[in-house]
Design a protein around this motif. Sequence first.
Motif, PDB file in Angstrom:
ATOM      1  N   ASP A 191     -34.729 -27.706  18.658  1.00 13.23           N
ATOM      2  CA  ASP A 191     -34.991 -29.128  18.452  1.00 13.23           C
ATOM      3  C   ASP A 191     -34.665 -29.900  19.732  1.00 13.23           C
ATOM      4  OD1 ASP A 191     -35.423 -31.663  17.547  1.00 13.23           O
ATOM      5  OD2 ASP A 191     -33.708 -31.720  16.155  1.00 13.23           O
ATOM      6  N   LYS A 209     -33.913 -35.640  23.206  1.00 13.65           N
ATOM      7  CA  LYS A 209     -32.460 -35.792  23.062  1.00 13.65           C
ATOM      8  C   LYS A 209     -31.809 -35.879  24.440  1.00 13.65           C
ATOM      9  CE  LYS A 209     -31.887 -33.054  18.786  1.00 13.65           C
ATOM     10  NZ  LYS A 209     -31.259 -34.046  17.913  1.00 13.65           N
ATOM     11  N   ASN A 243     -39.698 -27.937  18.025  1.00 10.94           N
ATOM     12  CA  ASN A 243     -39.927 -29.366  18.267  1.00 10.94           C
ATOM     13  C   ASN A 243     -39.854 -29.642  19.768  1.00 10.94           C
ATOM     14  OD1 ASN A 243     -40.283 -32.119  17.811  1.00 10.94           O
ATOM     15  ND2 ASN A 243     -38.114 -32.501  17.327  1.00 10.94           N
ATOM     16  N   ASP A 303     -37.527 -37.167  16.646  1.00 11.89           N
ATOM     17  CA  ASP A 303     -36.332 -36.337  16.480  1.00 11.89           C
ATOM     18  C   ASP A 303     -35.918 -36.222  15.014  1.00 11.89           C
ATOM     19  OD1 ASP A 303     -34.275 -34.714  17.240  1.00 11.89           O
ATOM     20  OD2 ASP A 303     -32.991 -36.310  18.033  1.00 11.89           O
ATOM     21  N   ALA A 304     -36.532 -37.028  14.149  1.00 11.35           N
ATOM     22  CA  ALA A 304     -36.266 -36.879  12.710  1.00 11.35           C
ATOM     23  C   ALA A 304     -37.347 -35.960  12.145  1.00 11.35           C
ATOM     24  CB  ALA A 304     -36.264 -38.242  12.029  1.00 11.35           C
ATOM     25  N   GLU A 305     -37.408 -34.741  12.735  1.00 13.59           N
ATOM     26  CA  GLU A 305     -38.501 -33.808  12.438  1.00 13.59           C
ATOM     27  C   GLU A 305     -38.227 -32.935  11.225  1.00 13.59           C
ATOM     28  OE1 GLU A 305     -36.111 -33.181  14.444  1.00 13.59           O
ATOM     29  OE2 GLU A 305     -35.542 -31.182  13.760  1.00 13.59           O
TER      30      GLU A 305
HETATM   31 ZN    ZN Z   1     -34.256 -33.714  15.506  1.00 13.10          ZN
END
Ligand code: ZN
Length: 491
Positions: free
Chosen positions: A263, A270, A313, A340-342
């Motif tokens: 991620d 991030k 991701n 990022d809210a995957e």
């Molecule tokens: Zn994430």
Amino acid sequence: MVLALACADIGTASIETLVVPVCADKRIHTDRTILAFLQTAKKLNEFSGEKNEEIIFYKPSGLKMKRVILEGLGKHDRIDAETLRAMAGKAVKRCIQLKLEAFHMMAPAFQSIKLDPPLMLSALMEGICLGNHLFDKYLEEKKQKPLKTVRLLVEAAAVQTYGRLPQRIETVCAGTALARDWVSMPPNDKRPEQFARLIVSQARKVKLPVRILSEAEMRRKGFGALLAVGAGSRSRPRMVIMEYKPNGARKTIAFVGKGVTFDSGGINLKPSASLDDMKMDMSGAAAVAAALITLARLKPKIHVIAALPIVENMPSGSASRPGDIIKSYSGKTIEIGNTDAEGRLILVDAMAYICRTYKPQTLVDLATLTGACVVALGEKIAGVFSEDDDLAEAIVASGQKTHERCWRMPLPQDYKEQLKSDFADISNMGSTRWGGAITAALFLSEFVKEARWAHIDIAGPAYAKKGEAYCDAGGTGFGVRLLCDLVDRLK
Ligand code: ZN
Ligand code: BES
Ligand code: ZN
């Protein structure tokens, strides 16, 4: 490892290494030779049986043993199953360090501590098996070798009575070890196509039916949310479906596990520090897959389905953007507020698909879903979200029994307000940064209608930065023992 219950006369048996757990303020052994030995040992004033104390005696007089290792358990009224697990794990680590191949451990006398015999023996054996797991695939020189044999010494009758316990514990702990290996594996070796194949090869070993949905199939079926998350990576997304179906099962339970093999955050990249360990973002999928493989060996009488959405991701020219609106499998449209809210995006496609296709009575998902849950509960405790009291309580109870601790969190309906989008049915991102674990769970809840459902956020406990008594640094395998226990409660 060979794990067995055995009985021996300590006075005469020739044992190379004997591990003896010792309580600080009460006798927990009945064997006279041991008691006499402990009395002399305690007189040296170097060991009193306090928690985490350890002392090794070589060739003690009066015993035909090469070494005796005393392990402190602490005060009697503080000793619980976890104390025993940790002590046993620590003893294993010590023996590995001493380059031994085997040891015997003296189990505390039954009724000497406040635990039923099978629980006490299980805890000791779990500590032994889990402590014996090493992740050394990537080391050229294997400095440490796991133990080959551990015998737990119990009273004669118990060898028979609890004869089947060692195998069960070994099976469940092998499941935990499998999940740990997958989680600790570097992300360049477990990209979605690879990870899916790794799962299939393990499932085949236990003759568990398993199916991989290809990208084309997922497109045809309309997994728009999952495909949107996978869009940025060169490695194409996969969905793995596993099914354990024994004859005569009446109930169906489904597990879904988040399988993000790395991620990066996607276009909402991030910051560097947060990228550390993001290979662990597939821990939910690892735990669920390993649990199914374990169940196929334990053979409980219940139908269990698992769906594992697996993606990487990544940011790239083909990645999804913040602002994109996608159509999920359920038909609902989702505005991507944050790439990022995957996790929630891939989960809802898997959950809606499982509900429609298999109509399970119960659905439980496991996911390293939010940093917010780690803020709330710390690194050792998972958050449980469910509107079903029985299910939530069963999960919390399983957590207590296995020490894969779970704490129930609220699902306040009015917080759904925060997921409103101006342009789509729902947004994947809360409008405030507070209560992020809750808004994530509420997002998921919008996609499960028929089944009773619980979500377990394992972002904290799935991975250990630092090693502990029976778990080295890396993947912890959190969830495997929990789900195996839960299945027994729900069957
Ligand atoms: Zn994430
Ligand atoms: N995989 C992370 C959550 C995570 C954080 C797991 C730390 C383990 C340790 C997840 O996909 C994520 O990035 N969540 C965001 C959500 C936010 C963008 C709404 C988070 O928690 O910050
Ligand atoms: Zn994630």
